[in-house]
Design an enzyme around this catalytic site. Sequence first.
Site, PDB file in Angstrom:
ATOM      1  N   GLY B  71     -57.207  78.166 -92.906  1.00 14.52           N
ATOM      2  CA  GLY B  71     -56.859  79.561 -92.623  1.00 14.52           C
ATOM      3  C   GLY B  71     -55.268  79.244 -92.056  1.00 14.52           C
ATOM      4  CG  ASN B 147     -60.213  85.232 -83.070  1.00 14.07           C
ATOM      5  OD1 ASN B 147     -59.297  86.193 -83.323  1.00 14.07           O
ATOM      6  ND2 ASN B 147     -59.810  84.108 -82.611  1.00 14.07           N
ATOM      7  CD  GLN B 177     -63.405  84.834 -87.236  1.00 21.21           C
ATOM      8  OE1 GLN B 177     -64.663  85.045 -87.546  1.00 21.21           O
ATOM      9  NE2 GLN B 177     -63.091  83.929 -86.737  1.00 21.21           N
ATOM     10  CB  SER B 197     -61.057  80.026 -93.339  1.00 23.24           C
ATOM     11  OG  SER B 197     -61.710  78.666 -92.927  1.00 23.24           O
ATOM     12  CG  HIS B 199     -64.299  76.157 -90.932  1.00 23.74           C
ATOM     13  ND1 HIS B 199     -64.553  76.226 -89.737  1.00 23.74           N
ATOM     14  CD2 HIS B 199     -62.932  76.484 -90.937  1.00 23.74           C
ATOM     15  CE1 HIS B 199     -63.558  76.601 -88.963  1.00 23.74           C
ATOM     16  NE2 HIS B 199     -62.575  76.909 -89.978  1.00 23.74           N
ATOM     17  CB  THR B 235     -53.864  64.696-104.927  1.00 21.35           C
ATOM     18  OG1 THR B 235     -52.905  63.780-105.295  1.00 21.35           O
ATOM     19  CG2 THR B 235     -55.187  64.317-105.486  1.00 21.35           C
ATOM     20  CB  CYS B 323     -61.249  75.241 -68.073  1.00 17.55           C
ATOM     21  SG  CYS B 323     -61.996  74.115 -66.830  1.00 17.55           S
TER      22      CYS B 323
END
Lengths: 385, 381
Positions: B71, B147, B177, B197, B199, B235, B323
């Site tokens: 993406g 997202n 998404q 995308s 995955h 490739t 965090c």
Amino acid sequence: MKKLLIKFSSEITLKGLNRKNFEDALVKNIRERIGKEYTVQKGSGRLFIGDCSHELIDKVTKVFGVLSVAPADVVEKDIDKIGAAAVEQLKEIEGIKTFKVESKRADKNFPLNSMELSRKIGGIILRNIPDIRVDVHNPDVVVNVEIRDMAYVYSKEYKGVAGMPYRTSGKGVLLLSGGIDSPVAGYMMAKRGLEIISVYYHSHPYTSERAKEKVIDLAGKLAEYTGSMKLYVIPFTKIQMEIIEKCREDELTIIMRRFMMKIAEQIAINEGALSIITGESLGQVASQTLESMYVTNSGISMPVFRPLAGMDKVDIMDISRQIGTYDISILPYEDCCTIFVPKHPKTKPRLNDIEASEQALDKEGLIKEAIEGAEVINVQIGREE
Amino acid sequence: MKLVYFDNSATTRPHREVVKEVSDCMENYFGNPSSAHRLGLGAEKKMKQAREKVARLIGALPQEIIFTSGGSEANNTAIKGVITPGCHIITSKIEHPSVLRVLQKLEKSGYEVTYLSVDSRGIIKLEELENSIKDNTKLVTIMYVNNEIGSIQPVDKIVEIVRKKNKRVKVHIDAVQAAGKIPIDIKKLDVDLMSLSAHKIHGPKGVGALYVRKGIKLEPLILGGGQEWEVRSGTENLPGISGFGVAAEIISSNLNEKIEHVKGIKKHFIERLKEIDNIVINSPYDDNHIGNILNVSFEGVRGEVLLHALEDYNIFVSTGSACSSKKVSEKNYVLPSIGLKECHVEGAIRFSFSYINTVDEVDYTIEALKKSLSFLRRLKK
């Protein structure tokens, strides 16, 4: 033929009757670090390895007790051959204008004394390399010649970490956090020959698995100097929760620190260690004022080494960069337990008050449970095994 | 312990069929699609099949699909491929970093960028869009589904406004998404470029695609052997691409049923969240929000801590918040942009579902949430 010539700390050389023990420990540590494919030979005041690869130099310079290493040309004890080797070495170094020759005659049967030998080799160099001159005070390069079983010629020395051979000064338990200071403290004591066992206090779910991985990485970095590192991961959440619930908020950090010390001491006793090491630096944070250190220290009877006590943060950071722990230490995971930092921690706690507060806790039970719940990891150089 | 994976907007578990296809391609179709021999031809056929399947997912023509490394590359290619020096670009404040970072960098080299704000639902204001379009506007790039909060942008209306105001403007939709989560008919939507995308729809990582409407010429990011019609040299990642094809095929079949199933999960989750006090739902169950994203702020805890606590129950979720408490607003720009208070940003958890999740998993999660919260909230004095 090339050999790696290793000099060791003068402290070892000065050790009188115990000297052999220290030398043997150094040889053993070097052997452990470089693996079985190499042999380490002893020669008066020097060690030799029959290989000069960069990988080997990197490993050996990180062994405590090693003052320096130098890739040496080993030639017959013949003036012309020694001279030729010296000339070759100097030709490989770019941009040098001045040199001097230093000789050492360990083999007293060699016909020339060291002064005469230096003069002769110097002459050969002057004749063979254009535009170079001798400067005995401030030379660009020192060409070393040592006459032993053979003649050893070297002109490039790599500095080692020096210090005392690891495991020659007993054992200590290091309070290892994810921060900048504690790995440096561990390094400094290991450098004095102290065998280090690390302990990390893990506050899951307040600190993440990544914070733990970070500490394992730090232990792995230290293991580059110590060979390996035993790491205790102590489950600490329950103790913190108990303190928060039953004690005053401004005493949280100091009581927590006392638990950490007590647990470290218990691990030390179990491991046959006689000391504790912390990364505290006087006055750096609230828990590191003299009053706080006095109170944290009061619960235990072992010597506590605080090698950073008298150091400034910038100097600690310098060592941290030098030993390669800095980049790991500054990863952001650590500050996940900000929830446990009181807004106004006591900077001048009094032992009586703190001891009274701790009455509310089942100290022994909590410590026993924490130690029983420990995960013990044997961290190898740069990785977990 | 059962594993409950509610982090499907981060990535999904590849379908077994996908894994099989990837491994089969590696073993049996290792030829270079450009090679003249039989092995090359076999690989080329595989490419063709995959391209058809991915095209079908959004109703495109196969030749309009350019395979990329994912993406992010699709977004980069779309933006850098259509702009002209110094032009004006319109986007929103809640785009993915692979759009925002590119535009921020372009701004430094003389491009003009308008960042549209979003309302409390996380949806751009069409009026603001309309007023922003200028003569030198070259590109409007907007994400279909956000997202973090799952807000769905009114793509059809966006295109309508753009076409009305300035026919030369290209519309790029980041649908990473959205594809496989809402039915997409690209011809009806009338967009020019769309990023996809693999995955996020149970395909392999490291593969994505850019839809490029027929007739649009893109300046390539990567030059080389001229694969993918000169737009993306290198490739072809045949195992990944072929796995993408399989994933697209699986998710396309009975898509509406899958969507309904996921909506049911979200509805049930929100219903059961009523049993928990002091929460704010940032992505309600309505037509403006996707069914597979449920973003909830839990007061009195830090999202990160709750995330780790849920891990003990083998439940895997995400938090947008960072965090370090000081940097929350820096790292998470989406939640503040819909007007969330700092404490709600800090305590936000994103549950993101796939059609392979079940209602039972929701019930299990609710119980785990109750236990974790009663433990964690105990601390806040």
